[in-house]
Design a protein around this motif. Structure first.
Motif, PDB file in Angstrom:
ATOM      1  N   ILE A 253       0.860  -1.184   0.000  1.00 20.73           N
ATOM      2  CA  ILE A 253       0.000   0.000   0.000  1.00 20.73           C
ATOM      3  C   ILE A 253       0.891   1.227   0.000  1.00 20.73           C
ATOM      4  O   ILE A 253       1.754   1.386   0.865  1.00 20.73           O
ATOM      5  CB  ILE A 253      -0.964   0.002   1.201  1.00 20.73           C
ATOM      6  CG1 ILE A 253      -1.886  -1.232   1.122  1.00 20.73           C
ATOM      7  CG2 ILE A 253      -1.778   1.300   1.225  1.00 20.73           C
ATOM      8  CD1 ILE A 253      -2.877  -1.357   2.258  1.00 20.73           C
ATOM      9  N   ASN A 254       0.707   2.058  -0.997  1.00 18.60           N
ATOM     10  CA  ASN A 254       1.477   3.285  -1.155  1.00 18.60           C
ATOM     11  C   ASN A 254       0.670   4.435  -0.578  1.00 18.60           C
ATOM     12  O   ASN A 254      -0.266   4.920  -1.208  1.00 18.60           O
ATOM     13  CB  ASN A 254       1.741   3.549  -2.640  1.00 18.60           C
ATOM     14  CG  ASN A 254       2.588   2.482  -3.273  1.00 18.60           C
ATOM     15  OD1 ASN A 254       3.801   2.494  -3.169  1.00 18.60           O
ATOM     16  ND2 ASN A 254       1.935   1.527  -3.933  1.00 18.60           N
ATOM     17  N   ILE A 255       1.029   4.840   0.640  1.00 25.13           N
ATOM     18  CA  ILE A 255       0.333   5.954   1.286  1.00 25.13           C
ATOM     19  C   ILE A 255       0.658   7.245   0.543  1.00 25.13           C
ATOM     20  O   ILE A 255      -0.208   8.068   0.304  1.00 25.13           O
ATOM     21  CB  ILE A 255       0.740   6.062   2.770  1.00 25.13           C
ATOM     22  CG1 ILE A 255       0.234   4.849   3.552  1.00 25.13           C
ATOM     23  CG2 ILE A 255       0.243   7.368   3.384  1.00 25.13           C
ATOM     24  CD1 ILE A 255      -1.280   4.734   3.638  1.00 25.13           C
ATOM     25  N   ASP A 256       1.926   7.404   0.193  1.00 19.78           N
ATOM     26  CA  ASP A 256       2.365   8.578  -0.562  1.00 19.78           C
ATOM     27  C   ASP A 256       2.758   8.130  -1.958  1.00 19.78           C
ATOM     28  O   ASP A 256       3.438   7.117  -2.126  1.00 19.78           O
ATOM     29  CB  ASP A 256       3.570   9.229   0.130  1.00 19.78           C
ATOM     30  CG  ASP A 256       3.237   9.681   1.545  1.00 19.78           C
ATOM     31  OD1 ASP A 256       2.247  10.422   1.704  1.00 19.78           O
ATOM     32  OD2 ASP A 256       3.954   9.286   2.481  1.00 19.78           O
ATOM     33  N   THR A 257       2.331   8.875  -2.960  1.00 21.51           N
ATOM     34  CA  THR A 257       2.678   8.554  -4.339  1.00 21.51           C
ATOM     35  C   THR A 257       4.131   8.945  -4.575  1.00 21.51           C
ATOM     36  O   THR A 257       4.498  10.098  -4.350  1.00 21.51           O
ATOM     37  CB  THR A 257       1.761   9.324  -5.322  1.00 21.51           C
ATOM     38  OG1 THR A 257       0.402   9.035  -4.978  1.00 21.51           O
ATOM     39  CG2 THR A 257       2.036   8.922  -6.753  1.00 21.51           C
ATOM     40  N   PRO A 258       4.958   7.983  -4.994  1.00 18.84           N
ATOM     41  CA  PRO A 258       6.366   8.318  -5.206  1.00 18.84           C
ATOM     42  C   PRO A 258       6.559   9.317  -6.350  1.00 18.84           C
ATOM     43  O   PRO A 258       5.804   9.307  -7.324  1.00 18.84           O
ATOM     44  CB  PRO A 258       7.029   6.987  -5.527  1.00 18.84           C
ATOM     45  CG  PRO A 258       5.938   6.037  -5.821  1.00 18.84           C
ATOM     46  CD  PRO A 258       4.673   6.586  -5.278  1.00 18.84           C
ATOM     47  N   ILE A 259       7.565  10.162  -6.202  1.00 17.61           N
ATOM     48  CA  ILE A 259       7.875  11.156  -7.226  1.00 17.61           C
ATOM     49  C   ILE A 259       8.428  10.476  -8.475  1.00 17.61           C
ATOM     50  O   ILE A 259       8.126  10.860  -9.593  1.00 17.61           O
ATOM     51  CB  ILE A 259       8.882  12.193  -6.676  1.00 17.61           C
ATOM     52  CG1 ILE A 259       8.250  12.984  -5.533  1.00 17.61           C
ATOM     53  CG2 ILE A 259       9.364  13.133  -7.781  1.00 17.61           C
ATOM     54  CD1 ILE A 259       9.214  13.827  -4.719  1.00 17.61           C
ATOM     55  N   TYR A 260       9.244   9.437  -8.268  1.00 17.30           N
ATOM     56  CA  TYR A 260       9.877   8.735  -9.388  1.00 17.30           C
ATOM     57  C   TYR A 260       9.161   7.416  -9.654  1.00 17.30           C
ATOM     58  O   TYR A 260       9.021   6.590  -8.750  1.00 17.30           O
ATOM     59  CB  TYR A 260      11.353   8.468  -9.087  1.00 17.30           C
ATOM     60  CG  TYR A 260      12.117   9.725  -8.772  1.00 17.30           C
ATOM     61  CD1 TYR A 260      12.428  10.643  -9.781  1.00 17.30           C
ATOM     62  CD2 TYR A 260      12.498  10.021  -7.469  1.00 17.30           C
ATOM     63  CE1 TYR A 260      13.102  11.814  -9.497  1.00 17.30           C
ATOM     64  CE2 TYR A 260      13.185  11.192  -7.172  1.00 17.30           C
ATOM     65  CZ  TYR A 260      13.482  12.083  -8.188  1.00 17.30           C
ATOM     66  OH  TYR A 260      14.152  13.244  -7.906  1.00 17.30           O
ATOM     67  N   PRO A 261       8.711   7.192 -10.893  1.00 15.58           N
ATOM     68  CA  PRO A 261       8.024   5.939 -11.226  1.00 15.58           C
ATOM     69  C   PRO A 261       8.841   4.687 -10.887  1.00 15.58           C
ATOM     70  O   PRO A 261       8.270   3.668 -10.512  1.00 15.58           O
ATOM     71  CB  PRO A 261       7.798   6.049 -12.742  1.00 15.58           C
ATOM     72  CG  PRO A 261       7.748   7.517 -13.005  1.00 15.58           C
ATOM     73  CD  PRO A 261       8.719   8.125 -12.034  1.00 15.58           C
ATOM     74  N   GLU A 262      10.168   4.775 -10.962  1.00 14.09           N
ATOM     75  CA  GLU A 262      11.010   3.615 -10.636  1.00 14.09           C
ATOM     76  C   GLU A 262      10.798   3.194  -9.182  1.00 14.09           C
ATOM     77  O   GLU A 262      10.828   2.008  -8.870  1.00 14.09           O
ATOM     78  CB  GLU A 262      12.506   3.918 -10.835  1.00 14.09           C
ATOM     79  CG  GLU A 262      12.889   4.419 -12.200  1.00 14.09           C
ATOM     80  CD  GLU A 262      12.683   5.927 -12.378  1.00 14.09           C
ATOM     81  OE1 GLU A 262      13.208   6.732 -11.574  1.00 14.09           O
ATOM     82  OE2 GLU A 262      11.951   6.293 -13.316  1.00 14.09           O
TER      83      GLU A 262
END
Length: 169
Positions: free
Chosen positions: A127-136
């Motif tokens: 579960i990604n609470i925060d969307t990462p800045i980098y798609p990688e």
């Protein structure tokens, strides 16, 4: 490519997982939410289903958010939740990982820095609470589930401010 042609005879290019390649055995979902507290409430609601969410790796962008999330859920989950980030001692991190791996805790909150190199078995959900800045980073995160031909699930929470990052993924 010119250098490779000059110095190598019949080179072979091998790609393991090209960035942006969807992993077939990971079902991905996303939810638009208002803010961090909505993310917290949605996470708390989802993980009440202990049978479905039996081994969950929760990613956050910062140590501050990791601690805030942990403190908010600890009262309800007790020893069922662990947290790791770089401000925790090596001993604390090792114990958190051991508790998660052994099943003593079913939720592990981690930052990207801590999760690199972690080899965790049978993670049912990321579960990604925060969307990462980098798609990688998203690819690294979700790659922690759906291993060994098992079905994995990834859930992404994003706010209006994070929508651009979601689109980049």
């Amino acid at each position: 490519d010119v250098l490779i042609d000059d110095f190598f005879v019949s080179p072979t290019k091998i790609s393991i997982a090209v960035s942006g390649t969807r992993l077939e055995n990971i079902e991905q979902q996303c939810y638009s939410v208002k803010n961090f507290y909505t993310k917290l409430n949605l996470l708390a609601h989802l993980i009440k289903d202990e049978e479905t969410f039996s081994k969950v790796l929760v990613f956050v962008a910062s140590k501050k958010n990791a601690d805030k999330l942990y403190e908010s859920l600890e009262e309800e989950l007790g020893t069922g939740i662990s947290v790791i980030h770089s401000n925790k001692t090596q001993n604390y991190r090792a114990k958190s990982i051991e508790r998660f791996e052994s099943g003593k805790s079913r939720i592990l909150i981690a930052t990207d820095v801590m999760a690199r190199g972690l080899d965790l078995d049978n993670v049912t959900h990321v579960i990604n609470i925060d969307t990462p800045i980098y798609p990688e980073n998203y690819m690294h995160r979700i790659g922690r589930t759906g291993r060994a031909e098992k079905q994995g699930y990834s859930i992404l929470f994003y706010t209006e401010k994070e929508e651009e990052n979601k689109e980049a993924i």
